[in-house]
Design a protein around this motif. Sequence first.
Motif, mmCIF file in Angstrom:
data_model
loop_
_atom_site.group_PDB
_atom_site.id
_atom_site.type_symbol
_atom_site.label_atom_id
_atom_site.label_comp_id
_atom_site.label_asym_id
_atom_site.label_seq_id
_atom_site.Cartn_x
_atom_site.Cartn_y
_atom_site.Cartn_z
ATOM 1 N N ASP A 517 0.814 -1.216 0.000
ATOM 2 C CA ASP A 517 0.000 0.000 0.000
ATOM 3 C C ASP A 517 0.851 1.272 0.000
ATOM 4 O OD1 ASP A 517 0.425 0.768 2.931
ATOM 5 O OD2 ASP A 517 -0.456 -1.214 3.150
ATOM 6 N N GLY A 529 0.340 3.147 -3.260
ATOM 7 C CA GLY A 529 0.205 2.133 -4.299
ATOM 8 C C GLY A 529 0.958 0.875 -3.931
ATOM 9 N N TYR A 740 -7.731 -8.289 3.590
ATOM 10 C CA TYR A 740 -7.253 -8.295 2.204
ATOM 11 C C TYR A 740 -7.093 -9.713 1.655
ATOM 12 C CZ TYR A 740 -4.665 -6.642 -1.895
ATOM 13 O OH TYR A 740 -4.276 -6.348 -3.180
ATOM 14 N N ASP A 796 -13.698 -6.388 -9.845
ATOM 15 C CA ASP A 796 -12.621 -5.390 -9.942
ATOM 16 C C ASP A 796 -12.840 -4.518 -11.168
ATOM 17 O OD1 ASP A 796 -11.590 -6.689 -7.807
ATOM 18 O OD2 ASP A 796 -9.752 -7.370 -8.781
ATOM 19 N N GLU A 797 -12.401 -3.282 -11.083
ATOM 20 C CA GLU A 797 -12.507 -2.395 -12.241
ATOM 21 C C GLU A 797 -11.683 -2.918 -13.409
ATOM 22 O OE1 GLU A 797 -11.406 1.485 -11.008
ATOM 23 O OE2 GLU A 797 -13.209 1.800 -9.793
ATOM 24 N N GLN A 830 -17.654 -2.112 -6.055
ATOM 25 C CA GLN A 830 -17.250 -2.383 -4.674
ATOM 26 C C GLN A 830 -18.050 -1.567 -3.671
ATOM 27 O OE1 GLN A 830 -12.976 -2.604 -3.470
ATOM 28 N NE2 GLN A 830 -13.467 -0.958 -2.043
ATOM 29 N N HIS A 831 -18.144 -0.250 -3.880
ATOM 30 C CA HIS A 831 -18.778 0.585 -2.850
ATOM 31 C C HIS A 831 -20.256 0.257 -2.680
ATOM 32 C CE1 HIS A 831 -20.044 2.960 -6.367
ATOM 33 N NE2 HIS A 831 -20.940 3.527 -5.582
ATOM 34 N N TYR A 852 -10.715 -4.739 -2.932
ATOM 35 C CA TYR A 852 -9.442 -4.554 -3.627
ATOM 36 C C TYR A 852 -8.991 -3.108 -3.494
ATOM 37 C CZ TYR A 852 -11.751 -2.410 -7.729
ATOM 38 O OH TYR A 852 -12.458 -1.578 -8.576
ATOM 39 N N LYS A 853 -9.928 -2.199 -3.196
ATOM 40 C CA LYS A 853 -9.576 -0.814 -2.856
ATOM 41 C C LYS A 853 -9.749 -0.669 -1.345
ATOM 42 C CE LYS A 853 -10.784 1.486 -7.204
ATOM 43 N NZ LYS A 853 -11.643 2.534 -7.815
ATOM 44 N N GLU A 855 -8.341 1.266 1.089
ATOM 45 C CA GLU A 855 -8.496 2.562 1.755
ATOM 46 C C GLU A 855 -9.863 3.174 1.476
ATOM 47 O OE1 GLU A 855 -5.225 5.200 1.255
ATOM 48 O OE2 GLU A 855 -3.753 3.704 1.823
ATOM 49 N N ASP A 856 -10.358 2.998 0.257
ATOM 50 C CA ASP A 856 -11.711 3.478 -0.050
ATOM 51 C C ASP A 856 -12.739 2.790 0.834
ATOM 52 O OD1 ASP A 856 -10.545 5.011 -1.978
ATOM 53 O OD2 ASP A 856 -11.349 3.915 -3.696
ATOM 54 N N CYS A 857 -12.536 1.494 1.038
ATOM 55 C CA CYS A 857 -13.482 0.720 1.851
ATOM 56 C C CYS A 857 -13.433 1.167 3.309
ATOM 57 C CB CYS A 857 -13.152 -0.767 1.735
ATOM 58 S SG CYS A 857 -14.339 -1.853 2.535
#
Length: 894
Positions: A517, A529, A740, A796-797, A830-831, A852-853, A855-857
């Motif tokens: 991360d 990243g 994760y 995943d995107e 995801q959101h 998979y994201k 920090e967003d989660c």
Amino acid sequence: MKILDMQVMKGPNFWSNYRQRLVVMKLDIEELEEYPSHMISGFNARLKKQMPSLYMHRCSYDFEGGFFVRLDEGTWMGHIVEHIALEMQTLAGMDCGFGRTRSCREPGVYKVIFEYCHEEAGRYAARAAVRFAEALVNNDSYNLQADLDELRRIQRRLAFGPSTGAIVAEAEKRGIPYRRVGEDSLVIFGQGKNQQKIRATMTGNTSGIGVDTACDKQETKNLLSAACIPVAEGGTATSVSELENLVERFGFPLVVKPLNGRHGKGVTTDIKTMEEALRAFEAARTVSRTVIVERFLQGADYRFLLINYKLVAVAKRIPAFITGNGTSSVKSLIAQANRHPDRGEGHEKALTLIDADEITQQILEAHNLGMDSVLAAGEVLHLKYTANLSTGGVSMDVTSRVHPFTVHMAERIARIVGLDICGIDVIAEDITQPLGKNNGGVVEVNASPGFRMHQQPYYGQAVNVAAPVLDMLYPEGKSARIPIVAVTGTNGKTTTTRLVAHMAAYAGHNVGFTTSDGIYIGGERIEVGDCTGYLSTRTVLSDPDVDFAVLECARGGILRSGLGFDHCNISIITNVTEDHLGLKDIHSLADLARVKEVVARSTFDNGYTILNADDDRVYGMMKNMSCNVALFSRNCDCERILTHREKGGLVAVEEDGWLTIYDGDERLRLLPLNEIPLSLGGTAGCMIYNIMGAALAGILQRFPLEVLREALRSFVPSPEMTPGRFNMFEFPDFRVMIDYAHNPGGFERLKEFLDVRRCSEKIGVFSATGDRRDQDIQNIGRYAAAMFDLIVVFFDENLRGNTQEHIRAMLEEGIRSVNTGVDVVFIPEQHKAVEFAVSIASKDSFVTLLPYKVEDCIQQVNKLKDDRFDGPQVFFSTRLELPGPGMMAQKPSA
């Protein structure tokens, strides 16, 4: 033939831990797979004729000519391309000898691996070798010389100069790591806070004032004269009238030179007439607006080299010259001199080619000679006014002949000017006598003096002048390195890395570490990243504040570029389980274990690799290690642990609820596991493994025990310390955990944890990454069906070449094989999937989010704790009976 892929290794890698600079080319030889070399008409003869030097390649035979034997017996085109690429570089002046070729799973496809000196040259040689081999197969004409010329141009442009190269070679001999910055001569030695910089022969400690002083030759003379150092009398001129005044004042013979010139450019010596003085003045003005005019000192030209203010070498410099034979012209004699194998362009060889330039023409005219004139046998003609090697001069080592008074004077000069590496130009008639008193004087002082004349003198003994530079930068007792702990494995890498870094910080270190991360320096994240590869490692090791490095090393980075360090002090291998198999020609767990083993094999022989004794593949690495080995296991009585202890080995185990360390028979109870927050009360088995590996690293680094204990007590599985690793969020009526886990091994360990959780319902939210084999996606479905009462799947995107439909089908197949009654919901984003799962969570339920994201989660869940909402529409759902196209599914009942 077709090049399918090309990667460049820059550190220890899958193919070799010791040959770190390798080109790895994936080559499809197509129909040539059916035609080894002896079956291609005329191929072997054409190759031997056009590249006869391949005879020196031994190949698998222990004699010269071995490769030619293989050609005649029949070998495949991938193997031939490997040898051609190596020989092309060697013929261009780059000594490359290591190579190997391995077949891939696909018929006719090979991995061609070969050494390089410069990445650009390696890539060029790879493509050129394929072109050349194809031309030989087809009996087409090919301009091999053009490729060699291009490779030589690359070599001349990218090769270190002789001075920088000598220092780098000495550093390599001492095992001091280094990296070059750009294509010039700036080099950084060492790591972290122990790094030192050089640019050619200036160091990071070289005085800026000293350099400026040396560049102003008149100011230097004034300083030295005031210190009773004999110098040539003179002054400066910016106009012809000032020149005339100085000529009148000092008389002939004179020297005219630029105020701040280098390499002898614009210098004219032994001027005896006003006409010569005017011409010399104009020549000097092309280099510097201000010109020095000084008395011409009689004698030979000497260069004194001082390092760390001590004299280390003295060379007598002789201007470029030719010696007549009574028959050859001056032009022929210069050409003959330039054919000497030690002469080359610029600094590429010990001597530089002699250029018959304007200065040479002036000297010839002064002797009433021309380029076609014939010198008498034995007649010596100097072709330059100055003795610089860069203009074709040669050198003779005379270090042992210098008078002690002059040695003392030279060392005074270095301190007066203030240069840690200093070149002093001296004119003297007899170097064995004290300088001055009718025996010459100091002409000038140089910053960043060249080493070539001392390292490779034309006459006399070579002096290793690079060694005292490294002695100065790294005196006895000072290391060039900082401690490095490298962590790899399929799962647990990031948590283990963070825990070791936390321990090191508690012990007072300024830690730099890399994770999936980001990059962290001194507790601050400087890059976001996935930073588990070569470049991220180099960022940490190049930071001048870092005194301890912890480096997460992932599979992708190892395969892409190799490791970003040559050796580590401690390596930790957490486990090897299925993940990303089938990618980058890693098809099996055995292949994956070999990738992870690269990290263990990079450990210093006197260092330690820390291995998971409960993982067969990790434990199996032990037999390949030349370093010390420490083991960890949750079973204190397992045979592997007991055997290792009997041999006096170091282990960490879970014993009676305690984290326990054994050094042979000596036992240390570090902490009860239920006092270590990361273990989640001793219930998270996967975290206990991470704790044991990290604790062993702390013990081996000799961190104080109380520091270790406090670090373990204060390391909490939270979004701040372990983002996305067992992060718990307490809602009023239920719990949410973010983790994760993203592969079968991670799901297996997650299931072990969830199996002991008491709750009304278990909801799981996850995605299946596109770049996995079908069976891996199915396995994720099987694990999910075995541990969740409700499954929410998002995508995943970046599906990495896969499709939502295919991933969904594979997951459904895996889920159905275990539990056909489980509720399943597919939500593309995801959101929205997270929002949906939290909105339907019932009292006392446990929601597991595997984003998979990450920090967003985390941000989303924190917001949801304070902001309840109506759930979103669901796109398709329920008990594997998915609605038809265009239909909206209803929320399943809890």
